[in-house]
Design a protein around this motif. Structure first.
Motif, PDB file in Angstrom:
ATOM      1  N   LYS A   1     107.039  30.327  59.496  1.00 45.47           N
ATOM      2  CA  LYS A   1     106.989  30.459  58.047  1.00 45.47           C
ATOM      3  C   LYS A   1     106.378  31.785  57.639  1.00 45.47           C
ATOM      4  CE  LYS A   1     106.369  25.488  57.117  1.00 45.47           C
ATOM      5  NZ  LYS A   1     105.477  24.481  56.471  1.00 45.47           N
ATOM      6  N   CYS A   2     106.597  32.109  56.370  1.00 46.35           N
ATOM      7  CA  CYS A   2     105.944  33.238  55.723  1.00 46.35           C
ATOM      8  C   CYS A   2     105.158  32.685  54.528  1.00 46.35           C
ATOM      9  CB  CYS A   2     106.967  34.256  55.234  1.00 46.35           C
ATOM     10  SG  CYS A   2     108.040  34.943  56.518  1.00 46.35           S
ATOM     11  N   PHE A   3     103.913  33.152  54.348  1.00 50.54           N
ATOM     12  CA  PHE A   3     103.059  32.655  53.266  1.00 50.54           C
ATOM     13  C   PHE A   3     102.662  33.808  52.356  1.00 50.54           C
ATOM     14  CE2 PHE A   3     102.452  29.582  56.692  1.00 50.54           C
ATOM     15  CZ  PHE A   3     102.579  28.381  56.021  1.00 50.54           C
ATOM     16  N   LEU A   4     102.598  33.501  51.059  1.00 53.38           N
ATOM     17  CA  LEU A   4     102.190  34.484  50.051  1.00 53.38           C
ATOM     18  C   LEU A   4     101.045  33.897  49.233  1.00 53.38           C
ATOM     19  CD1 LEU A   4     102.633  37.146  48.478  1.00 53.38           C
ATOM     20  CD2 LEU A   4     104.225  35.871  47.026  1.00 53.38           C
ATOM     21  N   PHE A   5      99.910  34.575  49.221  1.00 60.73           N
ATOM     22  CA  PHE A   5      98.743  34.160  48.433  1.00 60.73           C
ATOM     23  C   PHE A   5      98.735  34.981  47.147  1.00 60.73           C
ATOM     24  CE2 PHE A   5      97.876  32.860  52.662  1.00 60.73           C
ATOM     25  CZ  PHE A   5      97.001  31.782  52.597  1.00 60.73           C
ATOM     26  N   SER A   6      98.896  34.310  46.010  1.00 64.41           N
ATOM     27  CA  SER A   6      99.028  35.019  44.729  1.00 64.41           C
ATOM     28  C   SER A   6      97.656  35.422  44.205  1.00 64.41           C
ATOM     29  CB  SER A   6      99.739  34.125  43.714  1.00 64.41           C
ATOM     30  OG  SER A   6      98.882  33.078  43.303  1.00 64.41           O
ATOM     31  N   GLN A   7      97.693  36.391  43.301  1.00 66.55           N
ATOM     32  CA  GLN A   7      96.479  36.822  42.622  1.00 66.55           C
ATOM     33  C   GLN A   7      96.411  36.259  41.191  1.00 66.55           C
ATOM     34  OE1 GLN A   7      93.994  38.590  44.040  1.00 66.55           O
ATOM     35  NE2 GLN A   7      95.171  38.531  45.962  1.00 66.55           N
ATOM     36  N   ASP A   8      97.564  35.969  40.599  1.00 68.63           N
ATOM     37  CA  ASP A   8      97.575  35.428  39.235  1.00 68.63           C
ATOM     38  C   ASP A   8      97.396  33.916  39.274  1.00 68.63           C
ATOM     39  OD1 ASP A   8     100.265  35.511  40.474  1.00 68.63           O
ATOM     40  OD2 ASP A   8     100.865  34.444  38.642  1.00 68.63           O
ATOM     41  N   ARG A   9      97.200  33.337  38.141  1.00 74.81           N
ATOM     42  CA  ARG A   9      96.930  31.894  38.021  1.00 74.81           C
ATOM     43  C   ARG A   9      98.003  31.245  37.143  1.00 74.81           C
ATOM     44  NH1 ARG A   9      91.548  30.962  39.592  1.00 74.81           N
ATOM     45  NH2 ARG A   9      90.354  32.897  39.822  1.00 74.81           N
ATOM     46  N   ALA A  10      98.288  29.979  37.452  1.00 79.28           N
ATOM     47  CA  ALA A  10      99.254  29.207  36.668  1.00 79.28           C
ATOM     48  C   ALA A  10      99.056  27.737  36.984  1.00 79.28           C
ATOM     49  CB  ALA A  10     100.678  29.652  36.985  1.00 79.28           C
ATOM     50  N   ASP A  11      99.673  26.864  36.161  1.00 79.50           N
ATOM     51  CA  ASP A  11      99.606  25.432  36.471  1.00 79.50           C
ATOM     52  C   ASP A  11     100.514  25.143  37.661  1.00 79.50           C
ATOM     53  OD1 ASP A  11     102.334  24.909  35.510  1.00 79.50           O
ATOM     54  OD2 ASP A  11     101.498  25.223  33.511  1.00 79.50           O
ATOM     55  N   TRP A  12     100.476  23.894  38.115  1.00 74.14           N
ATOM     56  CA  TRP A  12     101.192  23.568  39.343  1.00 74.14           C
ATOM     57  C   TRP A  12     102.696  23.746  39.174  1.00 74.14           C
ATOM     58  CZ3 TRP A  12     104.908  20.443  41.418  1.00 74.14           C
ATOM     59  CH2 TRP A  12     104.917  20.287  42.805  1.00 74.14           C
ATOM     60  N   MET A  13     103.282  23.266  38.075  1.00 72.19           N
ATOM     61  CA  MET A  13     104.727  23.351  37.886  1.00 72.19           C
ATOM     62  C   MET A  13     105.181  24.813  37.742  1.00 72.19           C
ATOM     63  SD  MET A  13     107.514  21.704  37.866  1.00 72.19           S
ATOM     64  CE  MET A  13     106.870  20.015  37.775  1.00 72.19           C
ATOM     65  N   SER A  14     104.432  25.597  36.999  1.00 71.18           N
ATOM     66  CA  SER A  14     104.781  27.023  36.884  1.00 71.18           C
ATOM     67  C   SER A  14     104.663  27.725  38.227  1.00 71.18           C
ATOM     68  CB  SER A  14     103.874  27.701  35.844  1.00 71.18           C
ATOM     69  OG  SER A  14     104.066  27.150  34.555  1.00 71.18           O
ATOM     70  N   SER A  15     103.664  27.326  38.990  1.00 71.85           N
ATOM     71  CA  SER A  15     103.503  27.904  40.322  1.00 71.85           C
ATOM     72  C   SER A  15     104.709  27.582  41.203  1.00 71.85           C
ATOM     73  CB  SER A  15     102.215  27.384  40.977  1.00 71.85           C
ATOM     74  OG  SER A  15     101.075  27.786  40.245  1.00 71.85           O
ATOM     75  N   GLN A  16     105.203  26.336  41.058  1.00 71.04           N
ATOM     76  CA  GLN A  16     106.378  25.965  41.833  1.00 71.04           C
ATOM     77  C   GLN A  16     107.582  26.813  41.443  1.00 71.04           C
ATOM     78  OE1 GLN A  16     106.712  24.258  44.413  1.00 71.04           O
ATOM     79  NE2 GLN A  16     108.722  23.260  44.485  1.00 71.04           N
ATOM     80  N   TYR A  17     107.785  27.026  40.137  1.00 69.19           N
ATOM     81  CA  TYR A  17     108.921  27.834  39.690  1.00 69.19           C
ATOM     82  C   TYR A  17     108.796  29.282  40.180  1.00 69.19           C
ATOM     83  CZ  TYR A  17     110.366  23.984  36.647  1.00 69.19           C
ATOM     84  OH  TYR A  17     110.806  22.764  36.159  1.00 69.19           O
ATOM     85  N   ARG A  18     107.592  29.796  40.125  1.00 67.26           N
ATOM     86  CA  ARG A  18     107.393  31.178  40.553  1.00 67.26           C
ATOM     87  C   ARG A  18     107.640  31.334  42.064  1.00 67.26           C
ATOM     88  NH1 ARG A  18     102.123  33.164  36.941  1.00 67.26           N
ATOM     89  NH2 ARG A  18     103.068  32.643  34.907  1.00 67.26           N
ATOM     90  N   CYS A  19     107.244  30.363  42.837  1.00 71.68           N
ATOM     91  CA  CYS A  19     107.522  30.404  44.286  1.00 71.68           C
ATOM     92  C   CYS A  19     109.022  30.292  44.543  1.00 71.68           C
ATOM     93  CB  CYS A  19     106.788  29.277  45.003  1.00 71.68           C
ATOM     94  SG  CYS A  19     104.993  29.511  45.114  1.00 71.68           S
TER      95      CYS A  19
END
Length: 298
Positions: free
Chosen positions: A173-191
């Motif tokens: 796998k490849c993992f990306l640790f974000s610096q910005d913040r969002a709720d769980w559903m928005s985080s899912q869309y952004r991923c």
């Protein structure tokens, strides 16, 4: 007259007689000399013959010695000539062998050189075709630039890797640790917009990797995981819809499903990687961990 005549005749006869006597004496002297020569002592002739024979013997010996010397010199000359001929023959053989070897080496070198030139020409043509296909591929699929960014702007060289830029490989796998913040559903869309999803944890190696990485980056901040309480019975599921396995050894803190609110799972770095999972309301603003599969050439 007659007397005178008689006297004259007597004188004439006496002169003739005297001449005859002188002639006879000369003849006798000559005969005596001849007899002396004929009757010469035999001993004197033998000595001269012996001396002559001795001289002849010496001459013969000298001639024999000279002939022997000439024969010996001629024999040595023949041996030297034979040796010299053999040496010349060997030199000719060696020269021929060297010439043959040089011809073979030259022919082999030319053959190898021709073969190498042919291979080089073929490889050059293939490289040109690959470069053309390479540029065509990146022009048709711009998303490949994420995996093969340009590393040298002068030459246009690219450095390909299994994960896009800013993503960290781990296992498959490849993992990306974000610096910005969002709720769980928005985080899912952004991923999902990045070709992935909020991270799921299937093995202990992934759990340890995420825990250490979160410790080094967040300084205590929490990250959304792909955990969500979505079942009718309040059971926990991963973001791909699969249920969370019960009792993994790397997770001692089970998510609480007694709360009726919509809850999501997060990872908060602490002292023990096995006690780093917690629950939060899905509307909270947290960082996120995205995951995607590593790219392959298959």
């Amino acid at each position: 007259m007659p007397v005178g005549t008689d006297e004259t005749m007597g004188v004439s006869n006496g002169s003739a007689l005297l001449e005859e006597q002188q002639e006879t004496s000369a003849d006798k002297k000559t005969i005596s000399q001849l007899l002396g020569i004929i009757h010469k002592p035999r001993c004197q002739g033998a000595a001269e013959v012996s001396a002559t024979f001795s001289t002849l013997q010496q001459i013969k010996l000298k001639l024999s010695a000279c002939l022997d010397s000439i024969r010996g010199w001629f024999s040595e000359y023949r041996q030297l000539a034979h040796f010299f001929s053999l040496l010349c023959f060997l030199l000719v053989i060696v020269t021929l062998l060297q010439t043959f070897c040089l011809v073979q080496i030259t022919f082999l070198f030319q053959s190898q050189s021709t073969l190498q030139e042919t291979k080089l020409r073929d490889l050059t043509n293939r490289l040109e075709k690959l470069n053309q296909s390479y540029h065509l591929l990146f022009s048709q699929y711009p998303a490949l630039n994420q995996y093969c960014p340009v590393s040298n702007s002068t030459t246009g060289e690219r450095a390909c890797r299994p994960c896009p830029a800013d993503w960290t490989p781990q296992g498959e796998k490849c993992f990306l640790f974000s610096q910005d913040r969002a709720d769980w559903m928005s985080s899912q869309y952004r991923c999902m917009a990045l070709g992935g999803a909020v991270a799921t944890v299937r093995t202990e190696e992934e759990q340890v990797f995420l825990w250490k990485k979160a410790q080094s980056l967040s300084q205590g901040d929490s990250y959304w995981l792909g955990l969500r309480s979505g079942g009718s019975d309040g059971s926990w599921q991963w973001s791909d819809g699969s249920p969370v396995e019960k009792g993994p050894e790397f997770r001692l803190h089970e998510p609480d499903n007694r709360d009726s609110r919509e809850l999501c799972g997060r990872i908060t770095p602490g002292d023990d990687y096995r006690r780093s999972w917690y629950i939060s309301r899905c509307s909270n603003q947290l960082r996120r961990i995205c995951e995607r599969r590593q790219a392959t050439l298959q």
